[in-house]
Design an enzyme around this catalytic site. Structure first.
Site, short mmCIF file in Angstrom:
data_model
loop_
_atom_site.label_atom_id
_atom_site.label_comp_id
_atom_site.label_asym_id
_atom_site.label_seq_id
_atom_site.Cartn_x
_atom_site.Cartn_y
_atom_site.Cartn_z
N LYS A 191 0.88 -1.06 0.13
CA LYS A 191 0.11 -0.11 -0.01
C LYS A 191 0.87 1.40 0.11
O LYS A 191 1.45 1.63 0.98
CB LYS A 191 -0.93 -0.12 1.35
N GLU A 266 8.92 0.86 11.46
CA GLU A 266 10.06 1.96 11.39
C GLU A 266 9.49 3.27 11.60
O GLU A 266 8.87 3.77 10.47
CB GLU A 266 10.84 1.82 9.96
N CYS A 300 13.22 10.36 8.19
CA CYS A 300 12.95 9.94 9.52
C CYS A 300 14.19 9.92 10.37
O CYS A 300 13.89 10.50 11.75
CB CYS A 300 12.32 8.61 9.74
N GLU A 401 8.73 15.41 16.22
CA GLU A 401 9.24 15.35 14.91
C GLU A 401 8.61 16.48 14.09
O GLU A 401 7.31 16.37 14.00
CB GLU A 401 8.98 13.72 14.43
#
Length: 498
Positions: A191, A266, A300, A401
């Site tokens: 996906k 992750e 990331c 973040e």
């Protein structure tokens, strides 16, 4: 090849005006609902393609196709046959790499130099796991039981894998998820992110051309709340591999409870990048800046918390601000661009909100801080590389973040202090250290709570080395032999001899 090449001056061959379809069981088909969604170029706002919007019915069909393939002809492929197929796919990716790099740049905005530059790594990833396909083996054990007992372990593919990938590196993520599936003998329902679905679809075409059997690789494009959620909760999926946000990762953990799926996650990061006073300061400051600004901060493991020993703090802030001022921000297809746009209007508004919070909480803006709006940037989502100084640990820009080109520079005095502050985060994906003292490097690397620690370098990756996080940055590993184990079950075999 430059942006003035023949490819860059023509319409992309994959963008032929037709709606992009789902790949299910070797058949390209529209969504059962007939729905589509737009994917746009973040540098210009123009529509690139209409893409099929998968729902529950489509996910059901894709999982059924993956199960049929797993229990059918794919299971009879020998390791060397899977390896040969993967080498054929690697050859095709290499041959078509310019086209794939350009498609990544169009769909998510990364500079063409950045997407082209991943060629060796990504082709190498496929070849590395092709080799791993022939290295799957168990062990024999000498038991302490009485009698004549043979005991051994067998490693077997988990089964049907659901992979949900982010938009910040579509080709990277697609290959990271596909390579271990093919090597292990599992099958895959992929996906892609709705913000950047095109490269995964083109990759799937190449996989078909390489000879990947129908149903081994299925692609369902659509939105996370529908197609992604359906895949994560599906009782026919044996494992989910996800890269993305912490909140979505937590939702996937909850969804996996129905059939206790295997998971590898992750997730986010707020990585510390630590510069000691004995470091090569110009080199370290340059690396710290690029460690935040590369891919417009949409990485990331970006080193967004830059801890600088007090003696060199002012020097590093100035150097990072100078780097920010010299980087060229522009459309990704411009070969001179160092930084492209953020992926969407939603993402740039989110980043600007963090910048405003930094100002409001008392951080000093040393560079950037604004959305770019000149003739080159008016139609896209362009953000100036931003450096904040005088940052305190409790500020939002030091805790959350951001996923944008925003650096928070924080002074420190000694090793114990910086270890404590670096580890005072819910995240634990990566960490960087700059020092000429090898003893200090070893000592701090062992104490930092992170899945990867880079010393006198940053964000280095190789197919042979595992990558992943601890704490809220997730669990499981990608790359290296450790990743293949995520796709294998271990069976104990006992044979009693008379």
């Amino acid at each position: 090849m430059t942006a003035s090449s023949s490819l860059a001056n023509t319409s992309h061959p994959f963008l032929d005006g037709r709606a992009k379809r789902l790949l299910i069981g070797g058949q390209w088909q529209p969504a059962a609902s007939g729905k589509t969604f737009e994917t746009r170029n973040p540098a210009t706002g123009t529509v690139l393609a209409q893409v099929a919007e998968a729902g529950q019915v489509d996910v059901d069909r894709a999982v059924a196709a993956a199960r049929q393939a797993f229990e059918g002809p794919w299971r009879r492929f020998k390791p060397d046959e899977r390896a040969a197929l993967m080498h054929a796919l690697a050859d095709l990716v290499d041959t078509h790499y310019e086209e794939l790099a350009w498609l990544d740049t169009l769909d998510m905005g990364a500079p063409i130099r950045h997407t082209r530059g991943a060629r060796r790594h990504l082709v190498g990833m496929l070849r590395y796991f092709a080799g791993q396909a022939t290295c799957i083996h168990g062990q024999t054990a000498e038991t302490s039981l009485n009698g004549n007992m043979f005991a051994a372990t067998l490693k077997e593919p988990v089964g049907v894998v659901g992979a949900i990938i982010p938009w910040n590196g579509p080709l990277w993520a697609t290959i990271f998820k596909t390579a271990p599936v093919l090597a292990s003998g599992c099958t895959l329902v992929l996906k892609p992110a709705e913000d950047a679905p095109l490269t995964p679809l083109r990759f799937a075409e190449l996989a078909e051309q390489a000879g990947v059997p129908p149903g081994v690789l299925n692609v369902v494009t659509g939105f996370g709340h529908e197609a992604g959620a359906a895949l994560a909760a599906h009782p026919g999926v044996d494992k989910v591999s996800f890269t993305g946000s912490v909140a979505t990762g937590q939702a996937i953990v909850r969804a996996s409870a129905g059939n206790l799926k295997r998971l590898s996650l992750e997730l986010g990061g707020k990585s510390p990048h630590i510069l000691f006073a004995d470091a090569d300061v110009p080199r370290a400051a340059q690396a710290a800046a690029i460690g935040v600004f590369a891919n417009a901060g949409q990485i990331c493991s970006a080193g967004t918390r830059v801890f600088v020993q007090r003696e060199i703090h002012a020097q590093v802030v100035q150097a990072m601000a100078e780097v920010a001022a010299t980087l060229r921000v522009g459309p990704g297809l411009d070969a001179e661009s160092d930084i492209g746009p953020l992926v969407s209007a939603r993402q740039i508004e989110r980043v600007l909100g963090h910048v405003e919070s930094g100002r409001a909480q008392g951080a000093r803006l040393a560079a950037g801080g604004e959305r770019l709006s000149g003739p080159l940037h008016a139609q896209g989502h362009f953000m100036a590389p931003t450096v904040f100084a005088d940052v305190a640990d409790g500020m939002r820009i030091a805790r959350e973040e951001i996923f944008g080109p925003v650096a928070a520079v924080l002074p420190f005095d000694d090793l114990d202090e910086v270890v404590r502050r670096a580890n005072d985060s819910p995240f634990g994906l990566g960490a960087g250290v700059w020092t000429r003292d090898i003893g200090r490097a070893h000592a701090i690397a062992r104490r930092l709570q992170a899945g990867s620690v880079w010393v006198n370098c940053y964000n280095q990756m190789d197919p042979s080395m595992p990558f992943g996080g601890v704490k809220f940055s997730g669990y499981g590993r990608e790359s290296g032999p450790q990743q293949l184990d995520e796709y294998l079950n271990v069976k104990g075999l006992w044979i009693q001899h008379d």
